[in-house]
Scaffold this active site. Sequence first.
Site, PDB file in Angstrom:
ATOM      1  N   CYS A  83     -30.850 -28.953  58.807  1.00 22.71           N
ATOM      2  CA  CYS A  83     -29.923 -27.812  58.977  1.00 22.71           C
ATOM      3  C   CYS A  83     -30.675 -26.508  59.213  1.00 22.71           C
ATOM      4  CB  CYS A  83     -28.976 -27.653  57.788  1.00 22.71           C
ATOM      5  SG  CYS A  83     -27.893 -29.042  57.523  1.00 22.71           S
ATOM      6  N   ASP A  99     -29.688 -16.836  49.189  1.00 21.61           N
ATOM      7  CA  ASP A  99     -29.267 -18.235  49.215  1.00 21.61           C
ATOM      8  C   ASP A  99     -30.106 -18.952  48.159  1.00 21.61           C
ATOM      9  OD1 ASP A  99     -29.148 -20.955  49.628  1.00 21.61           O
ATOM     10  OD2 ASP A  99     -29.273 -20.844  51.815  1.00 21.61           O
ATOM     11  N   GLN A 118     -31.783 -23.914  46.750  1.00 21.48           N
ATOM     12  CA  GLN A 118     -32.955 -24.655  46.279  1.00 21.48           C
ATOM     13  C   GLN A 118     -33.586 -24.001  45.059  1.00 21.48           C
ATOM     14  OE1 GLN A 118     -33.868 -27.592  47.545  1.00 21.48           O
ATOM     15  NE2 GLN A 118     -32.329 -27.512  49.160  1.00 21.48           N
ATOM     16  N   LYS A 169     -27.069 -29.463  44.145  1.00 19.04           N
ATOM     17  CA  LYS A 169     -28.535 -29.401  44.250  1.00 19.04           C
ATOM     18  C   LYS A 169     -29.151 -29.218  42.862  1.00 19.04           C
ATOM     19  CE  LYS A 169     -28.532 -28.929  48.902  1.00 19.04           C
ATOM     20  NZ  LYS A 169     -28.811 -27.924  49.896  1.00 19.04           N
ATOM     21  N   HIS A 226     -31.190 -21.745  56.375  1.00 20.97           N
ATOM     22  CA  HIS A 226     -30.289 -22.883  56.561  1.00 20.97           C
ATOM     23  C   HIS A 226     -29.148 -22.416  57.453  1.00 20.97           C
ATOM     24  CE1 HIS A 226     -27.239 -25.863  55.272  1.00 20.97           C
ATOM     25  NE2 HIS A 226     -28.220 -26.577  54.754  1.00 20.97           N
TER      26      HIS A 226
HETATM   27  C1  LIG Z   1     -28.095 -27.306  50.729  1.00 20.24           C
HETATM   28  C2  LIG Z   1     -28.382 -25.940  51.170  1.00 20.24           C
HETATM   29  C3  LIG Z   1     -27.348 -25.107  51.626  1.00 20.24           C
HETATM   30  C4  LIG Z   1     -25.912 -25.569  51.719  1.00 20.24           C
HETATM   31  O1  LIG Z   1     -25.380 -25.719  50.453  1.00 20.24           O
HETATM   32  P1  LIG Z   1     -23.967 -26.459  50.229  1.00 20.24           P
HETATM   33  O2  LIG Z   1     -23.701 -26.216  48.791  1.00 20.24           O
HETATM   34  O3  LIG Z   1     -24.202 -27.875  50.545  1.00 20.24           O
HETATM   35  O4  LIG Z   1     -22.973 -25.790  51.089  1.00 20.24           O
HETATM   36  C5  LIG Z   1     -27.689 -23.822  51.997  1.00 20.24           C
HETATM   37  N1  LIG Z   1     -28.956 -23.384  51.937  1.00 20.24           N
HETATM   38  C6  LIG Z   1     -29.963 -24.145  51.508  1.00 20.24           C
HETATM   39  C7  LIG Z   1     -31.333 -23.581  51.420  1.00 20.24           C
HETATM   40  C8  LIG Z   1     -29.714 -25.460  51.120  1.00 20.24           C
HETATM   41  O5  LIG Z   1     -30.722 -26.220  50.703  1.00 20.24           O
END
Ligand SMILES: *Cc1c(COP(=O)(O)O)cnc(C)c1O
Length: 429
Positions: free
Chosen positions: A389, A202, A205, A228, A125
């Site tokens: 993104c 990260d 998800q 999320k 992302h």
């Molecule tokens: C949504 C998302 C982000 C960004 O997260 P925010 O909390 O909206 O800043 C980063 N990485 C992944 C894989 C995402 O799905």
Amino acid sequence: MAHKLDIISIRNQFPILHQEVNGKPLIYFDNAATTQKPQSVIDALIKYYSHDNANIHRAAHTLAARSTDMFEDTRKTIQAFINAKEVEECIFTKGVTESINLVAQSWGRKFLNVGDEVIISTMEHHSNIVPWQMICEEKGAILKVIPINNAGELLMDEYDKMLSTKTKMVACVWVSNALGTINPVKNIIEKAHALGAKVLLDGAQACSHLEVDVQDLDCDFLAISSHKLYGPTGVGVLYGKRELLDAMPPYQGGGEMIKEVSFDKTTYNDIPYKFEAGTPNIGDVIAFKYALDFVNEIGKENIATHENELLKHCVDGLLEINQSFTGTSTSLSDRNVMSSGVETQPITLIGTAKEKVSVQSFIINDMHHFDAGMMLDAKGIAVRTGHHCTQPLMNYLGVDGTIRASFSIYNTLEEVDVFLEAVRKLVKR
Ligand SMILES: *Cc1c(COP(=O)(O)O)cnc(C)c1O
């Protein structure tokens, strides 16, 4: 133990789902962008602002004590949710983006030097690309990118070749929001650690679909987002190992993050407060606990079982549409986009990793993804279209965007059927 869930009673906890959009019952398949919030989360926000609102950690009065306790309760709940060793290792941020920026700016500024290497992957992302580009540029460090195969899986041999003693950080998405791929993060972490590199995951998800145990994974940092995970927007968590967080300088200066301030010298507070300058998003942090309780109550295993059933139904349906148009059957192994000849089929699936969550990207070959999204919306179906993104990933795959359906615990097989029928009509058009 997984058991059959009562999805209708789960759905009934989400007031937003019970509405019509463009004259049709709303079908919300944009869960990878943000999940909807259960009534308990909404109620917690209303209760907080109508009963408990006060600034935390400061005043002696009853409301301040109440709001501080509730705020810190969420911290304990997230600690248990990810099995962090210590509650202080969980820092509140405003989301995954801020969590990653915190590490890049604080850890990166202190520990990256000229010629050091940071490894990310092709399927990151933007929020796990740009912060590293910024700090690498500033420090003269080098950013390297793990390539992927046509199914959307990391090429682990290439990762092995990339790793060296120059590698200082591996920052990788655990589950791809665009492809649904579950990356082999345990393996990634072990290999990085063998060469002395740190690993940031990260978890935007992953946290809503998979069991999370940061001690078992042994990751150094994990970025989490409340929105999320059925919680409010504007709240996230950075998990970090204590020894690393202790060694890192503050990310922002201000109230809360200090022990003592004078014009000559300021001493910083201990973690987690060192990284929580200013008044945080108290109400939303408090409500986030109710989202975690919601997930805990259903259980990750039950959630995954239901979501995987939805995904399989969707993928089978999309392949069936192809079959009915071309007369050829597409097996699981050759259903991925990029293999030649598939273009003759109306639908191309994007992201066909063996290990994946309930996210399916695809394109309808003679139709712009944006138009497809508009036509689905006209039928009350909310999907994401575009680059998600992940522009570098889209470039790598040679597409300018996809249609993405992403499923959550409150979605039903009947909704997938309505969606498939709508897609079939788009293809026929
Ligand atoms: C949504 C998302 C982000 C960004 O997260 P925010 O909390 O909206 O800043 C980063 N990485 C992944 C894989 C995402 O799905």
